[in-house]
Enzyme design. Structure first.
Site, PDB file in Angstrom:
ATOM      1  N   GLN A  66       0.845  -1.191   0.000  1.00 45.33           N
ATOM      2  CA  GLN A  66       0.000   0.000   0.000  1.00 45.33           C
ATOM      3  C   GLN A  66       0.886   1.248   0.000  1.00 45.33           C
ATOM      4  O   GLN A  66       0.405   2.352  -0.178  1.00 45.33           O
ATOM      5  CB  GLN A  66      -0.904   0.001   1.238  1.00 45.33           C
ATOM      6  CG  GLN A  66      -1.863  -1.161   1.312  1.00 45.33           C
ATOM      7  CD  GLN A  66      -2.537  -1.250   2.667  1.00 45.33           C
ATOM      8  OE1 GLN A  66      -3.533  -0.591   2.920  1.00 45.33           O
ATOM      9  NE2 GLN A  66      -1.945  -2.022   3.563  1.00 45.33           N
ATOM     10  N   HIS A 117      -1.364   1.420  -4.343  1.00 43.47           N
ATOM     11  CA  HIS A 117      -1.718   2.843  -4.228  1.00 43.47           C
ATOM     12  C   HIS A 117      -0.800   3.744  -5.046  1.00 43.47           C
ATOM     13  O   HIS A 117      -0.664   4.942  -4.775  1.00 43.47           O
ATOM     14  CB  HIS A 117      -1.710   3.261  -2.743  1.00 43.47           C
ATOM     15  CG  HIS A 117      -2.742   2.537  -1.940  1.00 43.47           C
ATOM     16  ND1 HIS A 117      -2.686   2.457  -0.581  1.00 43.47           N
ATOM     17  CD2 HIS A 117      -3.841   1.844  -2.315  1.00 43.47           C
ATOM     18  CE1 HIS A 117      -3.718   1.740  -0.136  1.00 43.47           C
ATOM     19  NE2 HIS A 117      -4.426   1.364  -1.165  1.00 43.47           N
ATOM     20  N   CYS A 176      -3.910  12.464 -21.066  1.00 42.91           N
ATOM     21  CA  CYS A 176      -3.557  11.310 -21.910  1.00 42.91           C
ATOM     22  C   CYS A 176      -3.031  10.119 -21.089  1.00 42.91           C
ATOM     23  O   CYS A 176      -2.821   9.039 -21.643  1.00 42.91           O
ATOM     24  CB  CYS A 176      -2.535  11.727 -22.966  1.00 42.91           C
ATOM     25  SG  CYS A 176      -0.903  12.047 -22.292  1.00 42.91           S
ATOM     26  N   ALA A 217       8.392  -4.864  12.446  1.00 46.72           N
ATOM     27  CA  ALA A 217       8.772  -5.634  11.249  1.00 46.72           C
ATOM     28  C   ALA A 217      10.282  -5.713  11.076  1.00 46.72           C
ATOM     29  O   ALA A 217      10.827  -6.774  10.739  1.00 46.72           O
ATOM     30  CB  ALA A 217       8.136  -4.995  10.016  1.00 46.72           C
TER      31      ALA A 217
HETATM   32  N1  APR Z   1       6.459  -2.655  12.269  1.00 46.55           N
HETATM   33  C1  APR Z   1       5.229  -3.161  11.927  1.00 46.55           C
HETATM   34  N2  APR Z   1       4.076  -2.444  12.040  1.00 46.55           N
HETATM   35  C2  APR Z   1       4.164  -1.189  12.527  1.00 46.55           C
HETATM   36  C3  APR Z   1       5.399  -0.604  12.917  1.00 46.55           C
HETATM   37  C4  APR Z   1       6.578  -1.403  12.772  1.00 46.55           C
HETATM   38  N3  APR Z   1       7.783  -0.948  13.113  1.00 46.55           N
HETATM   39  N4  APR Z   1       5.158   0.668  13.372  1.00 46.55           N
HETATM   40  C5  APR Z   1       3.811   0.869  13.261  1.00 46.55           C
HETATM   41  N5  APR Z   1       3.214  -0.245  12.760  1.00 46.55           N
HETATM   42  C6  APR Z   1       1.801  -0.461  12.461  1.00 46.55           C
HETATM   43  C7  APR Z   1       0.825   0.356  13.292  1.00 46.55           C
HETATM   44  O1  APR Z   1       0.526  -0.316  14.488  1.00 46.55           O
HETATM   45  C8  APR Z   1      -0.389   0.450  12.369  1.00 46.55           C
HETATM   46  O2  APR Z   1      -1.254  -0.670  12.587  1.00 46.55           O
HETATM   47  O3  APR Z   1       1.597  -0.032  11.131  1.00 46.55           O
HETATM   48  C9  APR Z   1       0.225   0.339  10.959  1.00 46.55           C
HETATM   49  C10 APR Z   1       0.194   1.635  10.129  1.00 46.55           C
HETATM   50  O4  APR Z   1      -1.147   1.910   9.862  1.00 46.55           O
HETATM   51  P1  APR Z   1      -1.550   3.183   8.950  1.00 46.55           P
HETATM   52  O5  APR Z   1      -0.795   4.354   9.380  1.00 46.55           O
HETATM   53  O6  APR Z   1      -3.038   3.223   8.972  1.00 46.55           O
HETATM   54  O7  APR Z   1      -1.012   2.807   7.495  1.00 46.55           O
HETATM   55  P2  APR Z   1      -1.646   1.808   6.401  1.00 46.55           P
HETATM   56  O8  APR Z   1      -2.382   0.690   7.031  1.00 46.55           O
HETATM   57  O9  APR Z   1      -0.580   1.465   5.464  1.00 46.55           O
HETATM   58  O10 APR Z   1      -2.695   2.802   5.664  1.00 46.55           O
HETATM   59  C11 APR Z   1      -3.375   2.288   4.549  1.00 46.55           C
HETATM   60  O11 APR Z   1      -4.344   4.428   4.090  1.00 46.55           O
HETATM   61  O12 APR Z   1      -3.735   6.514   4.346  1.00 46.55           O
HETATM   62  C12 APR Z   1      -4.022   5.626   3.415  1.00 46.55           C
HETATM   63  O13 APR Z   1      -3.197   5.356   1.237  1.00 46.55           O
HETATM   64  C13 APR Z   1      -2.798   5.409   2.569  1.00 46.55           C
HETATM   65  O14 APR Z   1      -1.715   3.351   1.970  1.00 46.55           O
HETATM   66  C14 APR Z   1      -2.307   4.054   3.037  1.00 46.55           C
HETATM   67  C15 APR Z   1      -3.580   3.379   3.516  1.00 46.55           C
END
Ligand code: APR
Length: 252
Positions: free
Chosen positions: A108, A126, A137, A239
């Site tokens: 994402q 995304h 275009c 991660a």
């Molecule tokens: N390792 C693993 N997970 C982590 C870490 C880490 N070091 N740090 C934070 N997280 C987790 C958080 O707990 C949270 O659940 O990553 C997640 C991030 O969530 P979001 O900020 O909501 O991001 P994401 O899920 O990718 O958002 C999805 O929403 O804003 C739109 O288009 C945007 O692609 C994005 C989509």
């Protein structure tokens, strides 16, 4: 059945990992958090831009109203990324692509850090902050080595304006990307969901599809998400700390 929750890799998962042939990984902003890229939710700090929540500045409506401001927002994020590097999570996943008979990395993220770590053929649900496309275009342009930053840039093909090639709120995903991810989720034997809050669809549907198709599903996230109870295994950790452990033989 309640998912097994732990902060380490179980023997059961190690066996599944060793035997797996078709593996799919879905990543979100959390996989780039240890590189210094702010996440979107859970207080990641990327919530506001000039007083606007990101869901407003990153929306189709904003693109109509003020294309220049949308460019300014993505230029700001791209400039941050210039000084950041992939972390051990990106590096581990890049190594996985040559480990399995069939490996698919679906992200994402628009930050390009998977590709910088060496991941090939990443399914970008995304889009990418490193690309622009013509609003008329559809011609695509690479933004890595932009000779000059004119805003909004004009299409060399038809002269119309370019926009960031990122999926904004209220927009469809790039044609084919989700379909490809879905096809792989339906036929994989091991599915990892890493660093996503799992609230944005259709991306968050992929682990559900894999689970109902019989794959062993694993979540890696320091926090629980709406997917945690669905997964066979939940590893509550970061991660960049957990993924390299898959390379380490549990016996050593
Ligand atoms: N390792 C693993 N997970 C982590 C870490 C880490 N070091 N740090 C934070 N997280 C987790 C958080 O707990 C949270 O659940 O990553 C997640 C991030 O969530 P979001 O900020 O909501 O991001 P994401 O899920 O990718 O958002 C999805 O929403 O804003 C739109 O288009 C945007 O692609 C994005 C989509």
């Amino acid at each position: 059945m309640q998912a097994r929750r732990r902060a380490s890799i179980s023997e059961r998962l190690r066996e599944r990992f060793a035997q797996a042939r078709r593996v799919v990984v879905l990543t979100g902003a959390g996989v780039s958090a240890e590189s210094g890229v702010p996440t979107f939710r859970g207080g990641g700090g990327a919530a506001v831009w000039k007083g606007m929540p990101f869901s407003v500045i990153s929306s189709a409506g904003m693109l109509q109203r003020d294309l220049a401001e949308v460019w300014a927002w993505f230029d700001y994020r791209r400039d941050i990324l210039q000084s950041l590097s992939p972390n051990p999570a990106h590096v581990a996943l890049a190594r996985w692509q040559d480990r399995f008979e069939d490996f698919t990395l679906v992200t994402q993220n628009v930050d390009g850090l998977h590709q910088r770590a060496g991941s090939r053929d990443v399914v970008e649900l995304h889009g990418s902050i490193w690309r622009a496309r013509c609003v008329a275009c559809g011609e695509h342009y690479d933004l890595h080595d932009e000779p000059q930053r004119t805003r909004p840039p004009a299409c060399l093909n038809c002269g119309d304006a370019l926009r960031p090639d990122v999926v904004l709120f209220g927009e469809m995903l790039p044609a084919g990307a989700f379909e490809r991810a879905l096809e792989k989720a339906e036929t994989c034997d091991l599915f990892f969901v890493i660093g996503t809050s799992a609230v944005v669809y259709p991306a968050a549907a992929l682990p559900e599809v894999a689970k109902s198709a019989g794959a062993y599903t694993v979540e890696i996230n320091p926090e629980l998400t709406p997917l945690s109870d669905l997964c066979d295994e939940v590893i509550n950790g970061r991660a960049g700390e957990i993924l390299p452990l898959f390379e380490v033989n549990s016996k050593s």
